[in-house]
Design an enzyme around this catalytic site. Structure first.
Site, PDB file in Angstrom:
ATOM      1  N   SER A   1       0.831  -1.214   0.000  1.00 63.40           N
ATOM      2  CA  SER A   1       0.000   0.000   0.000  1.00 63.40           C
ATOM      3  C   SER A   1       0.860   1.257   0.000  1.00 63.40           C
ATOM      4  CB  SER A   1      -0.863   0.052   1.267  1.00 63.40           C
ATOM      5  OG  SER A   1      -1.669  -1.070   1.354  1.00 63.40           O
TER       6      SER A   1
ATOM      7  N   HIS B   1      -3.834   0.761  -4.436  1.00 64.00           N
ATOM      8  CA  HIS B   1      -3.404  -0.448  -5.151  1.00 64.00           C
ATOM      9  C   HIS B   1      -3.873  -0.346  -6.601  1.00 64.00           C
ATOM     10  CE1 HIS B   1      -1.886  -3.155  -1.950  1.00 64.00           C
ATOM     11  NE2 HIS B   1      -2.552  -2.297  -1.196  1.00 64.00           N
TER      12      HIS B   1
ATOM     13  N   HIS C   1      -5.891  -8.599  -0.711  1.00 62.91           N
ATOM     14  CA  HIS C   1      -5.758  -9.005   0.685  1.00 62.91           C
ATOM     15  C   HIS C   1      -6.888  -9.958   1.066  1.00 62.91           C
ATOM     16  CE1 HIS C   1      -3.858  -5.077   0.238  1.00 62.91           C
ATOM     17  NE2 HIS C   1      -3.032  -5.427   1.211  1.00 62.91           N
TER      18      HIS C   1
ATOM     19  N   TYR D   1      -8.686  -9.679   3.658  1.00 59.03           N
ATOM     20  CA  TYR D   1      -9.844  -8.938   4.193  1.00 59.03           C
ATOM     21  C   TYR D   1     -10.797  -8.443   3.100  1.00 59.03           C
ATOM     22  CZ  TYR D   1      -7.080  -4.742   3.090  1.00 59.03           C
ATOM     23  OH  TYR D   1      -6.337  -3.795   2.441  1.00 59.03           O
ATOM     24  N   GLU D   2     -10.327  -8.473   1.843  1.00 61.84           N
ATOM     25  CA  GLU D   2     -11.222  -8.071   0.754  1.00 61.84           C
ATOM     26  C   GLU D   2     -12.229  -9.174   0.435  1.00 61.84           C
ATOM     27  OE1 GLU D   2      -9.179  -5.768  -2.546  1.00 61.84           O
ATOM     28  OE2 GLU D   2      -7.444  -6.404  -1.378  1.00 61.84           O
TER      29      GLU D   2
ATOM     30  N   ALA E   1       3.184  -2.121   3.756  1.00 69.16           N
ATOM     31  CA  ALA E   1       3.065  -1.057   4.749  1.00 69.16           C
ATOM     32  C   ALA E   1       2.713  -1.739   6.058  1.00 69.16           C
ATOM     33  CB  ALA E   1       1.963  -0.107   4.337  1.00 69.16           C
TER      34      ALA E   1
ATOM     35  N   MET F   1      -1.228  -6.560   7.138  1.00 70.20           N
ATOM     36  CA  MET F   1      -2.354  -7.391   6.707  1.00 70.20           C
ATOM     37  C   MET F   1      -2.031  -8.182   5.429  1.00 70.20           C
ATOM     38  SD  MET F   1      -5.288  -4.512   7.280  1.00 70.20           S
ATOM     39  CE  MET F   1      -5.255  -3.450   8.737  1.00 70.20           C
ATOM     40  N   SER F   2      -0.763  -8.463   5.214  1.00 66.62           N
ATOM     41  CA  SER F   2      -0.404  -9.171   3.971  1.00 66.62           C
ATOM     42  C   SER F   2       0.842 -10.019   4.206  1.00 66.62           C
ATOM     43  CB  SER F   2      -0.140  -8.136   2.867  1.00 66.62           C
ATOM     44  OG  SER F   2       1.014  -7.374   3.174  1.00 66.62           O
TER      45      SER F   2
ATOM     46  N   ASN G   1       3.145   3.877  10.456  1.00 64.36           N
ATOM     47  CA  ASN G   1       2.576   4.489  11.662  1.00 64.36           C
ATOM     48  C   ASN G   1       3.095   3.747  12.874  1.00 64.36           C
ATOM     49  OD1 ASN G   1       0.678   2.409  10.309  1.00 64.36           O
ATOM     50  ND2 ASN G   1       0.121   2.345  12.469  1.00 64.36           N
TER      51      ASN G   1
ATOM     52  N   HIS H   1      -5.957   4.896   7.201  1.00 66.17           N
ATOM     53  CA  HIS H   1      -5.391   4.451   5.909  1.00 66.17           C
ATOM     54  C   HIS H   1      -4.692   5.621   5.204  1.00 66.17           C
ATOM     55  CE1 HIS H   1      -4.833   1.878   2.467  1.00 66.17           C
ATOM     56  NE2 HIS H   1      -5.505   2.692   1.675  1.00 66.17           N
TER      57      HIS H   1
HETATM   58  N1  HPA Z   1      -1.735  -2.352  11.506  1.00 62.54           N
HETATM   59  C1  HPA Z   1      -1.979  -3.246  10.524  1.00 62.54           C
HETATM   60  N2  HPA Z   1      -1.685  -3.034   9.247  1.00 62.54           N
HETATM   61  C2  HPA Z   1      -1.085  -1.885   8.942  1.00 62.54           C
HETATM   62  C3  HPA Z   1      -0.793  -0.910   9.911  1.00 62.54           C
HETATM   63  C4  HPA Z   1      -1.141  -1.161  11.260  1.00 62.54           C
HETATM   64  O1  HPA Z   1      -0.910  -0.343  12.170  1.00 62.54           O
HETATM   65  N3  HPA Z   1      -0.192   0.130   9.267  1.00 62.54           N
HETATM   66  C5  HPA Z   1      -0.127  -0.226   7.956  1.00 62.54           C
HETATM   67  N4  HPA Z   1      -0.662  -1.437   7.750  1.00 62.54           N
END
Ligand code: HPA
Length: 278
Positions: A33, A64, A86, A88-89, A116, A217-218, A241, A253
């Protein structure tokens, strides 16, 4: 689509790609991402939109793009995934990892993966890049894992070894390139969750105790599939972050996409440097 993706389905996609290219890519690169720009600097690029490929999953997430970019980076033939899907999609683990299977059937033996991630290690700050040294397969421990179902014996064994998911030599090379370019390269364990909600403070304290340095998440399912087919893996997390261990900040996001702008040039430098020495 059926639950399990057959070798014939994978090969149909690989053949469609092969028909459009005249090079043999040696590295497959998946961009996370906000980290898509590297694909735009591929030379002699051929673009294959995912939507042109039969049964190929298409990303629904902002940030994406959704196409293969095949060409040269640092003079090396590469196949870059500009955008990934992903779990989650709503895609199955098989769909999420289908691109890696396609790379394998195209004869690609190296997999460079970026993502990310939230920094769970309190020393990490947004904008950092982390070399992934190992991974925690929490979704897999709960039964969500890409190798469920009939084994593809042509690609790898039923019970693949995971003692060394990330290639040591590529990790060392990435470290060397980072040092030469004045980039601070963090190192640590990536934990893959299914998302899409970010973690609660209690989730994050649990993950930290379990040894996680970054959370996303990947990547984890893709790396399992890559190792099943004996690909050599380099993994880089862009820390977008600080994970919110005490509940004092929120994660969005937009923040993830914004941090990608600082992270992309660093990841690009590292990947280019590693490619040069292949
Ligand atoms: N958590 C999960 N997935 C992420 C995060 C996070 O803080 N930042 C970017 N992808």
């Amino acid at each position: 689509m059926q639950n399990f993706i057959s070798l014939a389905q994978i090969d149909e996609i690989a053949q469609k790609i092969r028909n459009q290219i005249s090079i043999q890519p040696i590295v497959g690169i998946t961009l996370g991402s906000g980290l898509n720009d590297l694909a735009d600097s591929v030379q002699k690029a051929i673009h294959v939109p995912y939507s042109d490929l039969p049964n190929f999953p298409v990303s629904t997430v902002q940030g994406h793009v959704g196409r293969f970019v095949i060409g040269e980076l640092e003079g090396k033939p590469v196949l870059v995934m500009q955008g990934r899907v992903h779990f989650y999609e709503g895609y199955t683990m098989g769909q999420v990892t289908l691109p890696v299977r396609v790379m394998q059937r195209l004869g690609i033996q190296n997999f460079f993966v970026t993502n990310a991630a939230g920094g769970v290690n309190p020393d990490f700050v947004p904008g950092d890049v982390m070399l992934i040294t190992d991974q925690l397969n929490i979704a897999g421990m709960a039964g969500m894992t890409p190798l469920m179902g009939p084994n593809l014996d042509e690609i790898g064994p039923r019970f693949p070894d995971m003692s060394r998911p990330y290639d040591y030599e590529y990790g060392d090379l990435a470290g060397k390139v980072a040092r030469e370019n004045g980039i601070t390269l963090r190192e640590g364990v990536y934990v893959g969750l299914s998302g899409p909600s970010f973690e609660s403070p209690a989730d994050l304290r649990f993950l930290r105790m379990a040894g996680a340095d970054a959370v996303g998440m990947s990547t984890v399912p893709e790396v399992i599939v890559a190792r099943h087919g004996n690909m050599r893996v380099l993994g880089l997390s862009g820390i977008s972050n600080k994970a919110n261990l005490d509940g004092s900040t929120m994660t969005t996001h937009e923040e993830v996409i914004e941090a990608g702008k600082v992270i992309t040039p660093k990841i690009e430098t590292i990947i280019r440097g590693v490619l040069r020495s292949l």
